[in-house]
Design an enzyme around this catalytic site. Structure first.
Site, PDB file in Angstrom:
ATOM      1  N   HIS A  12       0.822  -1.201   0.000  1.00  0.00           N
ATOM      2  CA  HIS A  12       0.000   0.000   0.000  1.00  0.00           C
ATOM      3  C   HIS A  12       0.864   1.263   0.000  1.00  0.00           C
ATOM      4  O   HIS A  12       1.693   1.454   0.888  1.00  0.00           O
ATOM      5  CB  HIS A  12      -0.875  -0.031   1.251  1.00  0.00           C
ATOM      6  CG  HIS A  12      -1.933   1.019   1.316  1.00  0.00           C
ATOM      7  ND1 HIS A  12      -2.162   1.780   2.440  1.00  0.00           N
ATOM      8  CD2 HIS A  12      -2.837   1.437   0.397  1.00  0.00           C
ATOM      9  CE1 HIS A  12      -3.171   2.596   2.226  1.00  0.00           C
ATOM     10  NE2 HIS A  12      -3.598   2.416   0.987  1.00  0.00           N
ATOM     11  N   GLU A  39       0.558  -0.347  -4.739  1.00  0.00           N
ATOM     12  CA  GLU A  39      -0.577   0.548  -4.932  1.00  0.00           C
ATOM     13  C   GLU A  39      -0.081   1.966  -4.758  1.00  0.00           C
ATOM     14  O   GLU A  39       0.767   2.232  -3.903  1.00  0.00           O
ATOM     15  CB  GLU A  39      -1.671   0.216  -3.905  1.00  0.00           C
ATOM     16  CG  GLU A  39      -2.956   1.009  -4.066  1.00  0.00           C
ATOM     17  CD  GLU A  39      -2.999   2.283  -3.222  1.00  0.00           C
ATOM     18  OE1 GLU A  39      -3.982   3.033  -3.342  1.00  0.00           O
ATOM     19  OE2 GLU A  39      -2.042   2.537  -2.458  1.00  0.00           O
ATOM     20  N   ASP A  41      -1.387   6.401  -5.364  1.00  0.00           N
ATOM     21  CA  ASP A  41      -2.467   7.356  -5.603  1.00  0.00           C
ATOM     22  C   ASP A  41      -1.974   8.399  -6.587  1.00  0.00           C
ATOM     23  O   ASP A  41      -0.910   9.000  -6.379  1.00  0.00           O
ATOM     24  CB  ASP A  41      -2.871   8.038  -4.303  1.00  0.00           C
ATOM     25  CG  ASP A  41      -3.294   7.042  -3.236  1.00  0.00           C
ATOM     26  OD1 ASP A  41      -4.369   6.458  -3.391  1.00  0.00           O
ATOM     27  OD2 ASP A  41      -2.538   6.851  -2.262  1.00  0.00           O
ATOM     28  N   HIS A  54      -1.971  11.086  -1.912  1.00  0.00           N
ATOM     29  CA  HIS A  54      -3.262  10.549  -1.491  1.00  0.00           C
ATOM     30  C   HIS A  54      -4.265  11.642  -1.156  1.00  0.00           C
ATOM     31  O   HIS A  54      -5.404  11.626  -1.624  1.00  0.00           O
ATOM     32  CB  HIS A  54      -3.082   9.645  -0.269  1.00  0.00           C
ATOM     33  CG  HIS A  54      -4.379   9.155   0.294  1.00  0.00           C
ATOM     34  ND1 HIS A  54      -5.088   9.863   1.248  1.00  0.00           N
ATOM     35  CD2 HIS A  54      -5.105   8.050   0.029  1.00  0.00           C
ATOM     36  CE1 HIS A  54      -6.193   9.211   1.553  1.00  0.00           C
ATOM     37  NE2 HIS A  54      -6.233   8.111   0.829  1.00  0.00           N
ATOM     38  N   GLU A 122      -4.429   4.073  -8.158  1.00  0.00           N
ATOM     39  CA  GLU A 122      -5.717   4.623  -7.755  1.00  0.00           C
ATOM     40  C   GLU A 122      -5.808   6.060  -8.244  1.00  0.00           C
ATOM     41  O   GLU A 122      -4.966   6.896  -7.907  1.00  0.00           O
ATOM     42  CB  GLU A 122      -5.912   4.573  -6.246  1.00  0.00           C
ATOM     43  CG  GLU A 122      -7.282   5.135  -5.852  1.00  0.00           C
ATOM     44  CD  GLU A 122      -7.541   5.204  -4.376  1.00  0.00           C
ATOM     45  OE1 GLU A 122      -8.479   5.937  -3.978  1.00  0.00           O
ATOM     46  OE2 GLU A 122      -6.821   4.532  -3.603  1.00  0.00           O
TER      47      GLU A 122
END
Length: 252
Positions: A12, A39, A41, A54, A122
């Site tokens: 993450h 992952e 952002d 994020h 994301e």
């Protein structure tokens, strides 16, 4: 997707909380712990450069207030990339990472492609830019991973962002992120031609996993930091686990 090419374990924001999230230092640390998928952002600067962050605002993970003044509660989308590139995105975490810059999506893409790592991007739009963010991130991802054997997985909580991604680069796999099972979630994922549904891990049970997998979706979970939760998800037959605890779970 006929074949699901991604590993079960996903780090993450690079290395969870062990390094400043969404920085190259974090992705390198996650890789040192054996992770092969990350992952991140992605949002847009004022001049349309996809970069990693994020939060909607700059204050938590950069020194923006020192650079831009008290108005640094403004979003990253309020500043050009040349301004954002001057920020320290590591000092908030610890002195060891002071001076770590914000990366662009291209920085991370080059790192992943050079090392054979996989990526879940994301799409984190500044409010009001959902569709455009999806379009721009997908366009850059399609260019950066051109002809790569495994494309990135594009995910978002915002259906409008996924619509933009689908209209721009339909070949890139998409995933709908859910923090609640709102009415029509399954139908929306089908309409967006998603490959995966990515849920808060507490939302998965025998019923929801069966619904999703019967409709052809892979089932991924965030953010799983406890052994009991990971074992429950594995027993349910889910397909991916996003974790901060790169120091606890060996990705295998």
């Amino acid at each position: 997707m006929k074949d699901w090419p991604y590993p079960r374990w996903v780090a993450h924001r690079g290395a969870g909380k062990l390094a400043p999230e969404n920085t190259m230092a974090a992705f390198r640390l996650g890789a040192q712990h054996g992770y092969r998928m990350f992952e991140c952002d992605a949002k847009l600067s004022a001049d349309g450069v996809p970069f990693l962050m994020h939060d909607a605002t700059l204050a938590r993970t950069t020194n923006a207030r020192d650079i831009f003044g008290p108005a640094a509660s403004n979003t990253g989308g309020d500043h050009s990339w040349s301004e954002l590139a001057k920020l320290d995105a590591g000092g908030w975490h610890s002195r060891a990472y002071a001076g770590e810059p914000l990366p662009t999506l291209e920085n991370l893409a080059l790192f992943c492609l050079a090392n054979g790592y996989h990526l879940n991007i994301e799409i984190k739009p500044t409010p009001g830019t959902e569709r455009r963010a999806g379009e721009v991130v997908a366009r850059h991802a399609d260019r950066l991973w051109n002809n790569a054997p495994v494309p990135p997985l594009l995910t978002s909580f915002q259906p409008e962002a996924l619509e933009g991604a689908m209209s721009t680069a339909a070949n890139l796999p998409r995933g709908l992120l859910l923090d609640t099972l709102w009415k029509g979630w399954l139908e929306t994922a089908l309409a967006l031609e998603c490959a995966a549904i990515v849920c808060n891990h507490t939302l998965w049970d025998t019923s929801t996993v069966t619904q999703a997998q019967s409709a052809g979706f892979k089932c991924l979970s965030y953010t799983v930091n406890d052994e009991w939760a990971a074992q429950r998800l594995i027993a349910l037959g889910t397909d991916g686990i996003i974790t901060d605890r790169v120091d606890l779970f060996a990705p295998g």
